[in-house]
Structure formats: C-alpha cells, structure tokens
Scaffold this motif. Structure first.
Motif, PDB file in Angstrom:
ATOM      1  N   LEU A  78     102.868 -69.371 104.368  1.00  0.00           N
ATOM      2  CA  LEU A  78     104.247 -69.009 104.691  1.00  0.00           C
ATOM      3  C   LEU A  78     104.693 -69.642 106.007  1.00  0.00           C
ATOM      4  CD1 LEU A  78     104.331 -65.273 103.559  1.00  0.00           C
ATOM      5  CD2 LEU A  78     105.519 -67.181 102.483  1.00  0.00           C
ATOM      6  N   LYS A  79     103.730 -69.831 106.921  1.00  0.00           N
ATOM      7  CA  LYS A  79     104.077 -70.450 108.199  1.00  0.00           C
ATOM      8  C   LYS A  79     104.262 -71.955 108.071  1.00  0.00           C
ATOM      9  CE  LYS A  79     101.765 -69.472 111.963  1.00  0.00           C
ATOM     10  NZ  LYS A  79     100.516 -69.183 112.693  1.00  0.00           N
ATOM     11  N   GLN A  80     103.779 -72.503 106.974  1.00  0.00           N
ATOM     12  CA  GLN A  80     103.838 -73.943 106.736  1.00  0.00           C
ATOM     13  C   GLN A  80     105.297 -74.362 106.527  1.00  0.00           C
ATOM     14  OE1 GLN A  80     100.564 -75.590 105.765  1.00  0.00           O
ATOM     15  NE2 GLN A  80     101.672 -77.332 106.588  1.00  0.00           N
ATOM     16  N   VAL A  81     106.030 -74.440 107.624  1.00  0.00           N
ATOM     17  CA  VAL A  81     107.474 -74.651 107.495  1.00  0.00           C
ATOM     18  C   VAL A  81     107.830 -76.056 107.039  1.00  0.00           C
ATOM     19  CG1 VAL A  81     108.269 -72.892 109.068  1.00  0.00           C
ATOM     20  CG2 VAL A  81     107.534 -75.080 109.979  1.00  0.00           C
ATOM     21  N   GLU A 122     112.019 -64.230  92.925  1.00  0.00           N
ATOM     22  CA  GLU A 122     111.507 -64.469  94.274  1.00  0.00           C
ATOM     23  C   GLU A 122     111.933 -65.836  94.796  1.00  0.00           C
ATOM     24  OE1 GLU A 122     107.261 -63.302  94.987  1.00  0.00           O
ATOM     25  OE2 GLU A 122     107.385 -62.782  92.866  1.00  0.00           O
ATOM     26  N   PHE A 123     112.153 -66.770  93.866  1.00  0.00           N
ATOM     27  CA  PHE A 123     112.510 -68.132  94.274  1.00  0.00           C
ATOM     28  C   PHE A 123     114.034 -68.277  94.402  1.00  0.00           C
ATOM     29  CE2 PHE A 123     108.542 -70.017  92.014  1.00  0.00           C
ATOM     30  CZ  PHE A 123     107.741 -69.446  92.979  1.00  0.00           C
ATOM     31  N   GLU A 124     114.710 -67.942  93.310  1.00  0.00           N
ATOM     32  CA  GLU A 124     116.160 -68.127  93.290  1.00  0.00           C
ATOM     33  C   GLU A 124     116.822 -66.894  92.674  1.00  0.00           C
ATOM     34  OE1 GLU A 124     117.367 -71.741  91.382  1.00  0.00           O
ATOM     35  OE2 GLU A 124     116.496 -72.997  92.943  1.00  0.00           O
ATOM     36  N   PRO A 125     117.001 -65.838  93.480  1.00  0.00           N
ATOM     37  CA  PRO A 125     117.541 -64.588  92.931  1.00  0.00           C
ATOM     38  C   PRO A 125     118.904 -64.759  92.255  1.00  0.00           C
ATOM     39  CG  PRO A 125     117.254 -64.459  95.327  1.00  0.00           C
ATOM     40  CD  PRO A 125     116.656 -65.740  94.897  1.00  0.00           C
ATOM     41  N   GLN A 166     112.204 -62.447  98.417  1.00  0.00           N
ATOM     42  CA  GLN A 166     112.453 -63.873  98.255  1.00  0.00           C
ATOM     43  C   GLN A 166     111.452 -64.647  99.090  1.00  0.00           C
ATOM     44  OE1 GLN A 166     116.367 -65.686  98.689  1.00  0.00           O
ATOM     45  NE2 GLN A 166     117.178 -63.658  98.496  1.00  0.00           N
ATOM     46  N   VAL A 167     110.814 -65.607  98.473  1.00  0.00           N
ATOM     47  CA  VAL A 167     109.760 -66.351  99.162  1.00  0.00           C
ATOM     48  C   VAL A 167     110.287 -66.997 100.440  1.00  0.00           C
ATOM     49  CG1 VAL A 167     108.213 -68.311  98.981  1.00  0.00           C
ATOM     50  CG2 VAL A 167     108.487 -66.789  97.050  1.00  0.00           C
ATOM     51  N   GLU A 168     111.467 -67.587 100.343  1.00  0.00           N
ATOM     52  CA  GLU A 168     112.002 -68.324 101.484  1.00  0.00           C
ATOM     53  C   GLU A 168     112.260 -67.390 102.675  1.00  0.00           C
ATOM     54  OE1 GLU A 168     115.607 -70.388 100.522  1.00  0.00           O
ATOM     55  OE2 GLU A 168     114.893 -72.148 101.610  1.00  0.00           O
ATOM     56  N   LEU A 169     112.841 -66.217 102.386  1.00  0.00           N
ATOM     57  CA  LEU A 169     113.170 -65.291 103.467  1.00  0.00           C
ATOM     58  C   LEU A 169     111.909 -64.648 104.028  1.00  0.00           C
ATOM     59  CD1 LEU A 169     116.429 -63.703 102.040  1.00  0.00           C
ATOM     60  CD2 LEU A 169     116.115 -65.692 103.505  1.00  0.00           C
TER      61      LEU A 169
END
Lengths: 372, 175
Positions: free
Chosen positions: B150-153, A261-264, B115-118
């Motif tokens: 998640l909104k905490q950019v 989830e962090f770095e696929p 992915q957390v970022e996406l």
C-alpha cells in the motif's frame, strides 16, 4: 523439425525490427488495443514507427460498454498519444455479451438501441457507432448466442482487406497462445502470423516477450497504464496473475469480487445496468456457488446435482438446449461436474464446452485393479 | 424514546444498554458469519484501542432464561474467552425467530468495503505522521507485506526499472 532458437538480440530490438518489416510490407496497419499492458506497449512501439515514417495507423478498440473506467481512460490516452499518426477505430456498436451471473439476464446487448439512459456511459463523439459493413453479408458463428464479440472482430477485419492486424499476444501466457504465435507461417516465412484471407494477416510482434519485459518498457518510456494493475498489486496478487479482464463473461466474472474496492462508481453503475452483478460480487470466488469446484453437501454425486439443477432450471425456453446437449454426452461424474458448471453459469451458449470422456478417476482405479 | 424520520419512527435500542453477567448470554445456532483469525486479532485490538463501543444485540429467551445473540458473536467471544470479562453490555430486541435471523444477516451484510486507492492514501498518511510499519500493521490488522504494497506509491511499473530485456527467439525449421 521446428525449434525455438534464441537469437542475439533483446526482445525490444527484435520487436522494433518486426514492426519495421510490417511497415515495409503493408500499406494498412491496425493495432488492436484492449486497455491492457501488452497492447499498450504494442500500440506505442507501432505509433513511434508510424511517426518516424510520417504514416497513419488504425487503433482498434471494440468497446464492450461494461468495462473499468480505467480501461476507458487508457484507450483515450492511447488514441491521443500521436493524434497525427492515429486513425481512431473506437467501436461502440451493438453486440451480445455473455452475462454469466444471471439466469434472468443471460446476455447483455451492449450499446443496445433505445437503452442509452442506462448505458454505463455515453458514447464518444468520434467513436464508430454503427456497423460500417454490409449487414446482408454479416456473419454470425453461433445463432443461439447472436452477434457476439468475435463476430464483431471478424466482420471488422473482413471489412478491411490487405491489412496487417497487430495483436499483443505473448507465447508465455498460455499453451494456446504459444501455439497461436509460433506455429505455421501465415505470411511469407513469418511464424508469428496468421493468414485471415482477403490479403489480410494477423501478426504478433511481441510473441516472445515476458511480462517483465512489458513492465520494463512501460517504465522506460513512462507510459500510462491502467490503474487496475496497481490496485491488483496492492491487493496482493502475483505479477503473473495481474491482468485487466472483461467484467461479466463466464471466464472473468470473478473480477466483480474486487470491483467495489477498485472502482466503486463503476460497480454502482453496473448494478443498475445488469442483473446478477451482486451475485458475482459475493460468490465470484466461491468454490460451490458459481465455480462448481466442490459438491454442495446436500448432494451425493455430481450426477445427482446435475439432475437437480436441470429440474429446477428457471428458464423454460432454454432448458431444452441443455437437455439436448447433455443427452449426447456420457453419464459420469467427471462430465456431470462440467454440466453442473454450465447450468450454474447459465451457459446455454456453450462457451465452456464439456470435455466429454470417461471419468479419469474411474479409469485409473480400473487400471490399478487390473495390475493388482 | 424514538427517532422521527420520513419513513416513520425509528426505535433506539442503543439508548437502553444493560450490563448482564457473561453466563447469561449465549450464541445463536444459525449465524453464517465467519471472521478469519487475522481479523479476530484486529477486533481484539480494536476493543483495546477504542473500548467496547457497540453493545451486543440479543433477544431474551424465556425458556432458557438467557439472552441469545443476534449480532456481535465474535466480539462476545473475544470478551468472554480472550479478555475473560465478567459482564457484557447488551441491548434486548423483541424479535421473533424470522426477524432475528434476518437481523443477523442485515448486521453482517450491510457494510462497505475499503477502496484500495483510498486505503493506500490512508496508510501513506499514517506513515507520514511518523507511525512505524510495525504499528500500522498491528493497529490496522495488516501483514507487513500489505503495508509495504500500500505504501508503494510509485506503482507497479517502477518495480521493474532495473530489469533487463529478455533474449529474443524465433521458430526455425532445423530440418
């Protein structure tokens, strides 16, 4: 009697004074960096002072090869903050790492010669790629384990006499760290130091910082930090639990659970590099599979489960290591649970030593029986 | 009907969906998959929002004269117990027990993670489109706190900007 006494300064003022003191006292200064937040702050504070005095300091990173990409990026950032004041000591040498998730491949030899095609990434041109010390005098703590992480650090430090090694340990992290940074002066009357011989000392200028001081400093000086922290925060972890760890050894393999989830891409490369990675990903936080916190339902006791695990242990070359070790230990469920964990994590290196004592539950019951 | 591929012909059971009475379908007795409560609510929301897009996968058991679920148990439970429908869309495979068990795991396991970022970018995007936090939480199956995080950019360091530094301390030998 030794006492903890608050003084009329902030931890930032105090840390700056400590670092000035180190520059006054030592010609050679090396800061250990890990890519984590504490060593980022320590490196920055030290670099600022080096810049003020027009001196150069070493930034030491022992690269385990299997690390987050974010860690690598953080190290590059730190190495390039004050290039004119930095001696890059980025070590990409061969050493053994424990891989707790696989029976077949119990160790990773990072940067192993001849395997450059499967390395997680290529080496840095400016990295130190060969051990810069005399092989004949190299020390190894544990022969079963081979030349490991701490051996690399010890031999590195021994190769640099009369040096101040700065480390970002903080007392509030754990009782062990508290002891390390606050007991017995190692240099002059400085409690936050350890004498490591050869005229060298380890010093901990951030020993009294709390995690929020670290973050405040990072915010105030607009420092870059590893993205893993933001990912973990977004995943709902507590501030105190958020740390960037290694990926595969016996105390950190649970990092594999979130890695895709962090770095696929890091995860995909790791799958190719090493066995057991998907097991760590799926079961890293499972109470039965890898952590041995709960007894599987098919076994009546930890002792029985241990005997079963030992009987079915797949590597005939290593089995005797466990048999010999266990034969010297007490035979009760408290000990057996820890032995199960060693077997499950293939810990022939004994990284998670067994607390060999009578079962505290039985002892408590005995005491109450006597009273009643 | 089959799909030609470089690894041979691929069956297309999805083209042969049938509607059967709900009593004709039963669960299997080996499914290790568990869907947590919050995701069950999201699954129901998904069925309401998107309709029932994928038929249940079953085999036909002659002895019982019933269809046994290979994949889709939780969607089945929602349709049957929460939404109280009378019929279910199913496809029927001709798998023996070994293949059925394997298929159940394949359906459950062969999936990705977000992915957390996406995911954060996606939530940010929805918020910018004018979607309220409450709706984001409901339709994406999140708690408010997750939406907030998640909104905490700006990232974690930003949260500490108003903090003051702690008092320093020393170890002293007080005799």
């Amino acid at each position: 009697m030794l006492k903890q006494v608050y003084v009329n300064k902030t931890v930032l003022e105090a840390a700056r004074e400590r670092i000035e003191f180190i520059f006054d006292e030592f010609e050679n200064i090396v800061v250990s960096i890990s890519g984590g937040k504490d060593s980022t702050v320590l490196a920055h504070l030290t670099l600022v002072e080096a810049n003020k005095r027009d001196r150069r300091i070493g930034l030491f990173f022992l690269d385990e090869e299997v690390v987050y990409d974010s860690t690598v990026e953080q190290i590059e950032y730190l190495m390039n903050l004050y290039p004119q004041n930095t001696i890059p000591l980025w070590f990409q040498i061969e050493f053994h790492l424990t891989n707790a998730t696989s029976y077949q491949e119990g160790q990773l030899i990072c940067w192993e010669r001849g395997k450059h095609k499967v390395w997680m990434r290529s080496k840095k041109p400016y990295a130190i790629q060969h051990k810069p010390w005399d092989k004949a005098h190299e020390t190894i703590r544990n022969k079963d384990k081979g030349f490991g992480f701490y051996d690399a650090i010890e031999n590195f430090q021994r190769s640099r006499p009369d040096t101040a090694f700065l480390v970002g340990l903080r007392a509030t992290e754990s009782p062990n760290r508290w002891r390390a940074v606050s007991k017995n002066p190692g240099y002059k009357n400085i409690y936050w130091s350890t004498d490591i011989g050869n005229g060298s000392h380890t010093l901990y200028p951030l020993y009294d910082w709390n995690f929020h001081d670290i973050w405040k400093y990072i915010y105030d000086y607009k420092l870059r930090y590893s993205r893993i922290y933001d990912y973990m925060w977004r995943k709902g972890m507590n501030f105190q639990d958020i740390r960037v760890s290694s990926l595969i050894h016996e105390k950190s393999f649970h990092a594999l659970v979130e890695l895709p989830e962090f770095e696929p891409k890091t995860y995909d490369r790791l799958l190719k590099r090493l066995k057991g990675i998907s097991i760590g990903h799926i079961y890293g936080k499972d109470a039965r599979m890898l952590q041995a916190r709960k007894l599987p339902k098919n076994h009546k006791s930890w002792r029985e489960y241990r005997d079963f695990l030992l009987k079915t242990y797949p590597d005939p070359d290593k089995k005797h290591i466990f048999e010999r070790r266990f034969s010297k230990q007490l035979d009760n469920d408290y000990v057996a649970r820890q032995q199960c964990r060693q077997l499950i994590l293939n810990d022939y290196e004994n990284n998670l030593p067994v607390d060999n004592k009578p079962d505290p539950r039985i002892e408590t019951i005995k005491k109450w029986r006597a009273i009643l | 009907m089959k799909l030609r591929s470089k690894k041979g012909d691929i069956d297309l059971p999805c083209m042969d969906v049938i509607l059967v009475p709900v009593e004709k379908v039963v669960a299997n007795n080996y499914n290790p998959n568990h869907v947590p409560k919050n995701n069950m609510i999201l699954l129901e929301q998904s069925i309401i929002d998107n309709g029932f897009c994928f038929p249940l996968v079953t085999i036909y058991d002659e002895e019982m004269d019933q269809y046994v679920i290979v994949d889709g148990f939780h969607r089945y439970a929602i349709l049957k117990y929460d939404l109280e429908v009378e019929q279910l869309p199913i496809v029927v495979l001709k798998h023996d027990i070994k293949k059925r068990m394997a298929a159940t795991v394949q359906f459950n396991r062969a999936r990705g993670v977000h992915q957390v970022e996406l995911m954060a970018d996606l939530v940010k995007g929805l918020a910018e489109q004018g979607m309220e936090d409450e709706d984001i939480a409901k339709h994406l199956g999140m708690e408010y706190e997750e939406v907030y995080r998640l909104k905490q950019v700006t990232g974690i360091a930003e949260l500490f900007k108003n903090q003051t530094y702690s008092r320093a301390w020393e170890m002293m030998d007080v005799g």
